[in-house]
Design a protein around this motif. Structure first.
Motif, mmCIF file in Angstrom:
data_model
loop_
_atom_site.group_PDB
_atom_site.id
_atom_site.type_symbol
_atom_site.label_atom_id
_atom_site.label_comp_id
_atom_site.label_asym_id
_atom_site.label_seq_id
_atom_site.Cartn_x
_atom_site.Cartn_y
_atom_site.Cartn_z
ATOM 1 N N SER A 231 30.771 23.096 25.854
ATOM 2 C CA SER A 231 29.613 23.105 26.743
ATOM 3 C C SER A 231 29.305 24.535 27.190
ATOM 4 C CB SER A 231 29.892 22.221 27.956
ATOM 5 O OG SER A 231 28.808 22.276 28.866
ATOM 6 N N HIS A 232 28.043 24.911 27.125
ATOM 7 C CA HIS A 232 27.634 26.236 27.564
ATOM 8 C C HIS A 232 26.130 26.230 27.827
ATOM 9 C CE1 HIS A 232 26.825 26.149 23.250
ATOM 10 N NE2 HIS A 232 25.995 27.175 23.402
ATOM 11 N N GLN A 233 25.674 27.186 28.615
ATOM 12 C CA GLN A 233 24.256 27.358 28.881
ATOM 13 C C GLN A 233 23.759 28.562 28.083
ATOM 14 O OE1 GLN A 233 25.133 26.929 33.403
ATOM 15 N NE2 GLN A 233 22.927 26.692 33.197
ATOM 16 N N TYR A 234 22.702 28.327 27.320
ATOM 17 C CA TYR A 234 22.114 29.395 26.516
ATOM 18 C C TYR A 234 20.620 29.419 26.795
ATOM 19 C CZ TYR A 234 20.805 32.205 22.449
ATOM 20 O OH TYR A 234 20.302 33.189 21.632
ATOM 21 N N VAL A 235 20.131 30.525 27.340
ATOM 22 C CA VAL A 235 18.738 30.633 27.754
ATOM 23 C C VAL A 235 18.091 31.785 27.000
ATOM 24 C CG1 VAL A 235 17.167 30.989 29.683
ATOM 25 C CG2 VAL A 235 19.313 29.758 30.047
ATOM 26 N N VAL A 236 16.959 31.497 26.362
ATOM 27 C CA VAL A 236 16.171 32.548 25.720
ATOM 28 C C VAL A 236 14.950 32.786 26.598
ATOM 29 C CG1 VAL A 236 14.907 33.255 23.668
ATOM 30 C CG2 VAL A 236 16.982 31.862 23.448
ATOM 31 N N GLN A 237 14.871 33.980 27.170
ATOM 32 C CA GLN A 237 13.820 34.297 28.123
ATOM 33 C C GLN A 237 12.546 34.692 27.380
ATOM 34 O OE1 GLN A 237 14.855 33.504 30.896
ATOM 35 N NE2 GLN A 237 16.854 34.292 31.435
ATOM 36 N N PRO A 238 11.446 33.939 27.573
ATOM 37 C CA PRO A 238 10.221 34.229 26.816
ATOM 38 C C PRO A 238 9.693 35.630 27.101
ATOM 39 C CG PRO A 238 9.801 32.681 28.615
ATOM 40 C CD PRO A 238 11.282 32.832 28.511
ATOM 41 N N GLY A 239 9.449 36.367 26.016
ATOM 42 C CA GLY A 239 8.857 37.698 26.145
ATOM 43 C C GLY A 239 9.811 38.788 26.561
ATOM 44 N N GLY A 240 11.060 38.434 26.886
ATOM 45 C CA GLY A 240 12.002 39.430 27.365
ATOM 46 C C GLY A 240 12.560 40.294 26.249
ATOM 47 N N ASP A 241 13.115 41.452 26.640
ATOM 48 C CA ASP A 241 13.758 42.326 25.670
ATOM 49 C C ASP A 241 15.094 42.790 26.253
ATOM 50 O OD1 ASP A 241 12.983 44.133 27.617
ATOM 51 O OD2 ASP A 241 11.382 45.018 26.410
ATOM 52 N N HIS A 242 15.650 43.852 25.681
ATOM 53 C CA HIS A 242 16.961 44.355 26.092
ATOM 54 C C HIS A 242 16.748 45.462 27.111
ATOM 55 C CE1 HIS A 242 21.282 44.286 24.968
ATOM 56 N NE2 HIS A 242 21.276 45.547 25.367
ATOM 57 N N SER A 243 16.325 45.062 28.334
ATOM 58 C CA SER A 243 15.958 46.093 29.310
ATOM 59 C C SER A 243 16.228 45.601 30.722
ATOM 60 C CB SER A 243 14.473 46.440 29.173
ATOM 61 O OG SER A 243 13.671 45.367 29.632
ATOM 62 N N GLY A 428 11.331 20.885 29.966
ATOM 63 C CA GLY A 428 11.199 19.651 30.727
ATOM 64 C C GLY A 428 12.323 18.663 30.526
ATOM 65 N N ILE A 429 13.047 18.770 29.402
ATOM 66 C CA ILE A 429 14.144 17.829 29.130
ATOM 67 C C ILE A 429 15.466 18.546 28.865
ATOM 68 C CG2 ILE A 429 12.621 16.039 28.190
ATOM 69 C CD1 ILE A 429 13.562 16.945 25.376
ATOM 70 N N GLY A 430 15.448 19.887 28.837
ATOM 71 C CA GLY A 430 16.633 20.642 28.421
ATOM 72 C C GLY A 430 17.864 20.350 29.245
ATOM 73 N N ASP A 431 17.729 20.365 30.584
ATOM 74 C CA ASP A 431 18.893 20.127 31.432
ATOM 75 C C ASP A 431 19.498 18.764 31.161
ATOM 76 O OD1 ASP A 431 18.642 22.581 32.582
ATOM 77 O OD2 ASP A 431 17.689 21.878 34.426
ATOM 78 N N TYR A 432 18.649 17.770 30.950
ATOM 79 C CA TYR A 432 19.144 16.415 30.701
ATOM 80 C C TYR A 432 19.793 16.313 29.320
ATOM 81 C CZ TYR A 432 19.314 11.346 30.363
ATOM 82 O OH TYR A 432 19.744 10.047 30.210
ATOM 83 N N ALA A 433 19.119 16.850 28.310
ATOM 84 C CA ALA A 433 19.635 16.756 26.944
ATOM 85 C C ALA A 433 21.010 17.393 26.817
ATOM 86 C CB ALA A 433 18.655 17.412 25.966
ATOM 87 N N ARG A 434 21.214 18.511 27.513
ATOM 88 C CA ARG A 434 22.467 19.240 27.382
ATOM 89 C C ARG A 434 23.630 18.563 28.108
ATOM 90 N NH1 ARG A 434 18.712 23.757 27.422
ATOM 91 N NH2 ARG A 434 18.669 23.751 29.707
ATOM 92 N N ARG A 435 23.356 17.567 28.944
ATOM 93 C CA ARG A 435 24.437 16.900 29.663
ATOM 94 C C ARG A 435 25.257 15.987 28.753
ATOM 95 N NH1 ARG A 435 23.332 17.823 35.033
ATOM 96 N NH2 ARG A 435 21.134 18.075 35.549
ATOM 97 N N SER A 436 24.643 15.456 27.718
ATOM 98 C CA SER A 436 25.322 14.481 26.873
ATOM 99 C C SER A 436 26.322 15.151 25.940
ATOM 100 C CB SER A 436 24.300 13.691 26.046
ATOM 101 O OG SER A 436 23.605 12.776 26.848
ATOM 102 N N ASP A 437 27.284 14.366 25.487
ATOM 103 C CA ASP A 437 28.212 14.860 24.476
ATOM 104 C C ASP A 437 27.492 15.061 23.145
ATOM 105 O OD1 ASP A 437 30.852 14.619 25.972
ATOM 106 O OD2 ASP A 437 30.076 12.587 26.171
ATOM 107 N N TYR A 438 26.518 14.179 22.874
ATOM 108 C CA TYR A 438 25.737 14.285 21.638
ATOM 109 C C TYR A 438 24.269 14.036 21.970
ATOM 110 C CZ TYR A 438 30.312 13.556 19.457
ATOM 111 O OH TYR A 438 31.631 13.658 19.097
ATOM 112 N N PHE A 439 23.416 15.007 21.635
ATOM 113 C CA PHE A 439 21.975 14.810 21.777
ATOM 114 C C PHE A 439 21.381 14.709 20.388
ATOM 115 C CE2 PHE A 439 17.577 16.519 22.275
ATOM 116 C CZ PHE A 439 17.080 15.454 23.000
ATOM 117 N N HIS A 440 20.609 13.651 20.167
ATOM 118 C CA HIS A 440 20.044 13.321 18.861
ATOM 119 C C HIS A 440 18.554 13.625 18.846
ATOM 120 C CE1 HIS A 440 17.389 10.116 17.208
ATOM 121 N NE2 HIS A 440 18.112 10.199 16.110
ATOM 122 N N ILE A 441 18.081 14.133 17.729
ATOM 123 C CA ILE A 441 16.643 14.329 17.566
ATOM 124 C C ILE A 441 16.246 13.840 16.178
ATOM 125 C CG2 ILE A 441 16.560 16.667 16.559
ATOM 126 C CD1 ILE A 441 14.447 17.242 18.879
#
Length: 712
Positions: A231-243, A428-441
Motif C-alpha cells: 500500500s502506498h500513495q502516489y500522486v501526479v501533480q497536474p502541470g507540475g515540474d521539478h521545482s 473522484g474515486i481514487g481514495d476509495y479505489a486504493r482502499r481495497s486489496d484488489y481494484f478491478h477495471i
C-alpha cells in the motif's frame, strides 16, 4: 454497576469527540513554536555540521516528549528549503488549530556529501543516523519517527526508511530521484522496496509533477510497490515540474500525509498489538441491502452512544444487551426488537440502520460507512472496537475486492480526459479505489499508436475504439490491480495492437483475466490468495463480435488471434465446478449484451443463475451501460450466490441520466467466505470524472434502484 457504565460511556464519547485530529496540549500555552539553526559534531565526517530544528509551542515549559519528523533537502539546496517552502508555517497553524500533533522537525544541512553515492565510511546515511541519535539525546523525542525528502533528499529518505523500516512510521518522497545506477542493490531504494511485505506498517508517499524530469524512476518505484501489493500513495501533480514552485503548491498535502502517519502511529501500533494477540471485537453500523443510505455521520454516532435518541436506529435485544455490557446506554425510546425481527425491521424501513458485531454481517445486511469512509479503514479513531477474549475481527483475515463497470477512454471520453487531465479524472474515486486489496477495471479499448485517428482498416469500422498510452496512466493513479479483458472493442485496431497492450499491462504488474494471446490464456482462471482466502476468478464475453474472441483454429473465421474468452456453455459447465472445488470462492465477471434497461432480460437472468448453479458464488455484469438490479440467488446446492446484473459505466461517453450513474461493488471476503458487499453509488461528472453521489442525488438514485426497480 450503573456508575461504572456511565464512566465508560463518557470515556468512549470523549475518545470519539477527540478524533480525528484532536491532540492533548497545554491549554495555558500561548507561545509559538521556535525555529533555530544549530551545530553538532559529527564523528563520521570529523567536523562540525549544521541543522535547523523546529520545536513545538511551549516546548521549554513542559516535560512532554514529541514525535520526530526528519526532513531532507534536495540538491543545490540547504536546511532552509523546507522553511522557505512554507512547511513550518503550515505546521504551526495546524498545531494551533489542533489539527496536527505537536512534533519536532529536524532539517539537516547535507552539503556536498549528500550528493555522493557513498554508503560506507564517510557517507550521508551514516551522518544522518548519527544526527538522529544525537538529537534524541538532546531533545525530548518519544521514539516515533517519520522521514521525508525532496529530490535527492527523497532518495535518502527512502534509502534510510527502507533500510531501517522498524525505526520509522512513514516515508515521504517529493520528486524523489531514483535510478538503477544510483546505488548497488543493497542500498538502492528500487531494490530495497522489493523486500517490503504487503502488511508493512510503513506509510509511503510519492508525488511528482507531470513534467518532472525524475518521473521515470518514480514511476518505476510505483510499479515495484504495486507488484508487491504494498500500500502506498502516489500522486501526479497536474502541470507540475521539478521545482520549488511545484513543491510549495502542494506543501499542505505533504503536511497532511506526515500528520496522519504520525498521529495514527500510536493507536495503530496498539491496535496491531491487540490483533496480534487474537484480534478485536468490532461493531459496525449496517442496514438492509436496499437501504437508502451508504454512510452515517460521526456526530450522530457520538450522540446516540451518549444516550440521545436517533429514531432511525433499530437494535436487536441481544445487541442492545451487548452494547450495554460495553458501557453504552441507549435512549429509552430506542427501537429494540427480538433478534429474529431485526432484519425484517431493517428491510421494511429503508431509512433505518443498526449496530451489529462484525460476525453478524451477512449478504442481505450492508455495512455503512462513517463520514463516507469505510469503518475498517479508520479503526484507530473508531469507538466501537474493543479488546476482547472472544474477538470477532482480524484485519489479516479480511480481503476486499472492488469491481467496476464499463471503461473505454475512447471517443468523446478521450478528449474529455485530455481537457481535465488523468489526475482529475481519477480524483473522484481514487481514495476509495486504493482502499481495497484488489481494484478491478474493465478494459474496452486497446492502446493504439494511431489513436484517435482512423485509417479505415479498423475491424470495428467507424465505431472502433482506442485509448492513448498516456491515458493508461489513469490505471496507475487508481492503483488498478486486476484488468478485465472481456471488452468487445479490444481488437478493433488489430490483433498486434491488443498484444502490445497486453505487453504494457504485464510490464505494469496488473493481473489479467478474461483475455490473452490465445484461447488457453483467455480462459485461464485468475487465482488470488490473500489473508487466508483463495479466490478463483473467471471472466468471459457473452456477445462478441467474433473478432474479439481469442481463437486457436486457423480455419475458423478470422483465423488464429488473441482476444477474450467466449462464454461458451461447455467450457464453463466443466470449469466452474472444478474451480469451485479448488478455491474458497468463485468470482465471475461477465461482458453480456448491453441492454438499455435497469433490470435484466429473461435470458440474462437465466444465464447468470446458471453460472451460479455451476459453481460461481459471485456473478457481476461489468459491461452494462446502465446500473442494474441485484439478486440473492438460492442455488439448488443450498448456497446463496450474489448476482449484480450490471454495474453501469465508469468511464464512458454517454450522457442520459441512467448512463451517468453507476455502482462500484466491494466484496468483503472473510476467512474464505463472502461476508457482505459494500456499495459505492456514483455519477460521472465532466464526461470523465466519476465520483460518489451525495445528498438528495444519492437518495433518489438508491430509491430508484432499490424501490422502483428492485423491490429490495
Amino acid at each position: 454497576m450503573y456508575r461504572s457504565i456511565i464512566a465508560t460511556v463518557i470515556v468512549a464519547i470523549a475518545c470519539l469527540a477527540l478524533s480525528p485530529g484532536h491532540h492533548a496540549q497545554n491549554k495555558d500555552c500561548t507561545e509559538a513554536g521556535t525555529i533555530s539553526r544549530e551545530t553538532y559534531f559529527s564523528a563520521i565526517s570529523d567536523h562540525e555540521r549544521k541543522y535547523t530544528i523546529y520545536l513545538p509551542p511551549c516546548y521549554p515549559a513542559t516535560d512532554e516528549s514529541y514525535p520526530l519528523l526528519l526532513l531532507l533537502h534536495g540538491s543545490d539546496a540547504d536546511d532552509s528549503q523546507w522553511t522557505r517552502l512554507g512547511f513550518l508555517n503550515e505546521l504551526e497553524i495546524a498545531i494551533q488549530q489542533d489539527s496536527a500533533p505537536p512534533m519536532i522537525v529536524l532539517m539537516p544541512y547535507g552539503g556536498s556529501i549528500a550528493n555522493k553515492n557513498r554508503f560506507n565510511g564517510i557517507s550521508y546515511d551514516r551522518i544522518l543516523l548519527d544526527l538522529v541519535n544525537q538529537a534524541e539525546e538532546r531533545y525530548r523525542i518519544n521514539g516515533t519517527r517519520a522521514v521525508g525528502g525532496i529530490s535527492r533528499g527523497g532518495f535518502w529518505a527512502y534509502h534510510l526508511g527502507l533500510r531501517f523500516a522498524d525505526e520509522f512510521v512513514a516515508i515521504g518522497g517529493h520528486s524523489p530521484y531514483f535510478d538503477r545506477e544510483h546505488a548497488e542493490p543493497a542500498d538502492n531504494p528500487l531494490d530495497l522496496a522489493q523486500s517490503l511485505r504487503r502488511d508493512t506498517h510503513l506509510q509511503l508517499w510519492m508525488d511528482r509533477g507531470t513534467n518532472d524530469h525524475a518521473a521515470d524512476g518514480i514511476d518505476r518505484m510505483h510499479v515495484i510497490l504495486r507488484k508487491g501489493g504494498v500500500s502506498h500513495q502516489y500522486v501526479v501533480q497536474p502541470g507540475g515540474d521539478h521545482s520549488e514552485a511545484t513543491w510549495r503548491r502542494y506543501i499542505e498535502d505533504y503536511l497532511n500525509f506526515y500528520t496522519r502517519a504520525i498521529d495514527g502511529s500510536a493507536s495503530t501500533a496498539a491496535a496491531a498489538a491487540q490483533e496480534a494477540k487474537g484480534g478485536v471485537e468490532l461493531w459496525l453500523p449496517a442496514a438492509g441491502f436496499g437501504a437508502l443510505r451508504t454512510s452515517i455521520d460521526s456526530a450522530d454516532l457520538v450522540d446516540l452512544l451518549g444516550g440521545q435518541l436517533d429514531e432511525r436506529l433499530v437494535l436487536s435485544e441481544s445487541n442492545a444487551e451487548g452494547l450495554l455490557r460495553r458501557g453504552f446506554v441507549m435512549h429509552s425510546h430506542t427501537q429494540i426488537v427480538p433478534d429474529s425481527r431485526l432484519f425484517p425491521a431493517l428491510w421494511r424501513n429503508k431509512r433505518s440502520f443498526t449496530l451489529v458485531p462484525f460476525d453478524q454481517l451477512h449478504l442481505r445486511l450492508r455495512p455503512l460507512w462513517l463520514d463516507d469512509i469505510p469503518v475498517v479503514d479508520q479503526l484507530s479513531r473508531y469507538p466501537l472496537v474493543f479488546r476482547s477474549d472472544n474477538p470477532n475481527y482480524r484485519s489479516e483475515s479480511l480481503t476486499r475486492i472492488t469491481l467496476s463497470g464499463t471503461t473505454a477512454i475512447a471517443r468523446h471520453t478521450l478528449p474529455a480526459v485530455e481537457t481535465i487531465g488523468v489526475e482529475r479524472a481519477a480524483s473522484g474515486i481514487g481514495d476509495y479505489a486504493r482502499r481495497s486489496d484488489y481494484f478491478h477495471i474493465t478494459h474496452e479499448a486497446s492502446i493504439a499508436p494511431t489513436c484517435p485517428r482512423h485509417t479505415g482498416a479498423e475491424l470495428g469500422g467507424v465505431n472502433s475504439m482506442c485509448m492513448l498510452r498516456e491515458h493508461a496512466r489513469l490505471f496507475d493513479i487508481l492503483d488498478v490491480d486486476v484488468v478485465d479483458l472481456t471488452g468487445n472493442h479490444i481488437n478493433d485496431f488489430g490483433y498486434q495492437t491488443f498484444e502490445d497492450t497486453l505487453d504494457y499491462f504485464e510490464a505494469q504488474g496488473y493481473a489479467l483475466v478474461g483475455g490473452g494471446r490465445n484461447l488457453e490464456q483467455a480462459r485461464e482462471p485468475l487465482i488470488l490468495e490473500r489473508n487466508g482466502s483463495r479466490i478463483g476468478w473467471l471472466a468471459c464475453n457473452n456477445i462478441g463480435p467474433y473478432y474479439a474472441f481469442a481463437n486457436d483454429d486457423p480455419d475458423a473465421l478470422g483465423g488464429r488471434r488473441p482476444g477474450n474468452a467466449y462464454c461458451r456453455g461447455g467450457w464453463l459447465r466443466e470449469t466452474l465446478p472444478q474451480l469451485a472445488a479448488e478455491v474458497d470462492l468463485v468470482l465471475m465477471s461477465v461482458h453480456y449484451r448491453e441492454f438499455e434497461a435497469f433490470q435484466p432480460m429473461h435470458q440474462q437472468r437465466l444465464d447468470y443463475q446458471t453460472y451460479a448453479e455451476w459453481g460461481a458464488d459471485i456473478v457481476i455484469g461489468t459491461a452494462e451501460h446502465k446500473p442494474m438490479t441485484v439478486e440473492f440467488y438460492q442455488t439448488r446446492r443450498g448456497e446463496t450466490a450474489f448476482i449484480h446484473y450490471g454495474l453501469g459505466n465508469l468511464f464512458f461517453d454517454q450522457l442520459p441520466w441512467g448512463n451517468r450513474r453507476f455502482f462500484l461493488d466491494t466484496l468483503y471476503i472473510y476467512e474464505g467466505k463472502l461476508l457482505t458487499v459494500e456499495l459505492f453509488p456514483g455519477i460521472i461528472d465532466e464526461r470523465a470524472r466519476p465520483r460518489l453521489l451525495a445528498g438528495e442525488d444519492l437518495y433518489n438514485f438508491l430509491h430508484f434502484m432499490f424501490v422502483q426497480k428492485n423491490e429490495l
